[in-house]
Design a protein around this motif. Structure first.
Motif, mmCIF file in Angstrom:
data_model
loop_
_atom_site.group_PDB
_atom_site.id
_atom_site.type_symbol
_atom_site.label_atom_id
_atom_site.label_comp_id
_atom_site.label_asym_id
_atom_site.label_seq_id
_atom_site.Cartn_x
_atom_site.Cartn_y
_atom_site.Cartn_z
ATOM 1 N N VAL A 72 -19.899 45.823 72.593
ATOM 2 C CA VAL A 72 -19.406 47.189 72.601
ATOM 3 C C VAL A 72 -18.433 47.320 73.764
ATOM 4 O O VAL A 72 -18.603 46.669 74.796
ATOM 5 N N ALA A 73 -17.409 48.131 73.580
ATOM 6 C CA ALA A 73 -16.422 48.321 74.636
ATOM 7 C C ALA A 73 -15.941 49.763 74.602
ATOM 8 O O ALA A 73 -15.864 50.385 73.540
ATOM 9 N N THR A 74 -15.666 50.306 75.786
ATOM 10 C CA THR A 74 -15.159 51.672 75.873
ATOM 11 C C THR A 74 -14.231 51.792 77.067
ATOM 12 O O THR A 74 -14.420 51.114 78.082
ATOM 13 N N SER A 75 -13.240 52.646 76.936
ATOM 14 C CA SER A 75 -12.338 52.894 78.063
ATOM 15 C C SER A 75 -12.957 53.876 79.059
ATOM 16 O O SER A 75 -12.400 54.127 80.115
ATOM 17 N N SER A 76 -14.129 54.420 78.736
ATOM 18 C CA SER A 76 -14.780 55.393 79.613
ATOM 19 C C SER A 76 -15.640 54.754 80.696
ATOM 20 O O SER A 76 -16.175 55.454 81.550
ATOM 21 N N ALA A 77 -15.800 53.429 80.625
ATOM 22 C CA ALA A 77 -16.649 52.746 81.607
ATOM 23 C C ALA A 77 -16.166 51.317 81.799
ATOM 24 O O ALA A 77 -15.492 50.755 80.938
ATOM 25 N N ALA A 78 -16.544 50.747 82.947
ATOM 26 C CA ALA A 78 -16.134 49.370 83.241
ATOM 27 C C ALA A 78 -16.777 48.399 82.262
ATOM 28 O O ALA A 78 -16.129 47.487 81.768
ATOM 29 N N THR A 79 -18.063 48.590 81.999
ATOM 30 C CA THR A 79 -18.744 47.719 81.055
ATOM 31 C C THR A 79 -19.648 48.531 80.138
ATOM 32 O O THR A 79 -20.118 49.616 80.494
ATOM 33 N N ALA A 80 -19.882 47.988 78.961
ATOM 34 C CA ALA A 80 -20.818 48.579 78.006
ATOM 35 C C ALA A 80 -21.617 47.437 77.410
ATOM 36 O O ALA A 80 -21.048 46.424 77.021
ATOM 37 N N GLU A 81 -22.926 47.572 77.395
ATOM 38 C CA GLU A 81 -23.758 46.545 76.761
ATOM 39 C C GLU A 81 -24.987 47.165 76.131
ATOM 40 O O GLU A 81 -25.421 48.246 76.513
ATOM 41 N N VAL A 82 -25.529 46.428 75.167
ATOM 42 C CA VAL A 82 -26.747 46.884 74.512
ATOM 43 C C VAL A 82 -27.936 46.468 75.365
ATOM 44 O O VAL A 82 -28.045 45.312 75.767
ATOM 45 N N HIS A 83 -28.795 47.433 75.672
ATOM 46 C CA HIS A 83 -29.988 47.175 76.475
ATOM 47 C C HIS A 83 -31.238 47.465 75.671
ATOM 48 O O HIS A 83 -31.285 48.418 74.920
#
Ligand SMILES: [Cu+2]
Length: 157
Positions: A72-83
């Motif tokens: 997953v990727a978003t311009s709203s945060a540095a990183t995005a991951e499934v937890h």
């Protein structure tokens, strides 16, 4: 107690109308067989001022074949991951899912507060109710989905 229940109801009612594209699908029909992934009810939880992390949720359903959410990727945060969340020694702990999120064919996989979630780290700004978080989801099948996740006040935990 009563007041908070009423506020919760009002929040849910507000969230129900005028939502942006919080649902999308990659499904394609070829030779009579439909294959792909459907995403519904995608949303991010509003964060307090100064928060550096946030969480988003959605319901996934793989159609026609198993699949797996691998990025997953978003311009709203540095990183995005499934937890994933699990209880260890009486404490809820979360951990990344290096293999991605399995999506068994034909079964709803629901991310929700207190359970599996999409973790945003290094928010560029707090997530405010009414805003939208753009997100690209990539699946093991090579399919991708672009969504705009509405930011809502979270109910429960
Ligand atoms: Cu997390």
């Amino acid at each position: 107690m009563r007041t908070s229940a009423l506020i919760l109801l009002a929040t849910l009612a507000l969230a129900a109308c005028g939502e942006p594209a919080s649902s999308a699908r990659t499904t394609q029909t070829k030779d009579g067989a439909t294959v792909g992934v459907e995403v519904t009810d995608a949303w991010c939880r509003a964060t307090p001022n100064g928060a550096r992390t946030g969480a988003c949720y959605a319901t996934f359903r793989a159609v026609g074949a198993d699949d797996r959410l691998v990025a997953v990727a978003t311009s709203s945060a540095a990183t995005a991951e499934v937890h994933d969340m699990e209880e260890r020694d009486g404490m809820m702990r979360m951990s990344a899912m290096p293999e991605g999120l399995p999506l068994p064919e034909g079964r709803d996989v629901t991310l929700a507060p207190g359970a599996t979630h999409i973790m945003l780290t290094g928010l560029t700004s707090p997530l405010r109710a009414g805003e939208q978080v753009p997100m690209v989801m990539t699946f093991a099948s090579g399919r991708t989905l672009e969504l705009l996740l509405p930011v809502r006040m979270g109910a429960g935990r």
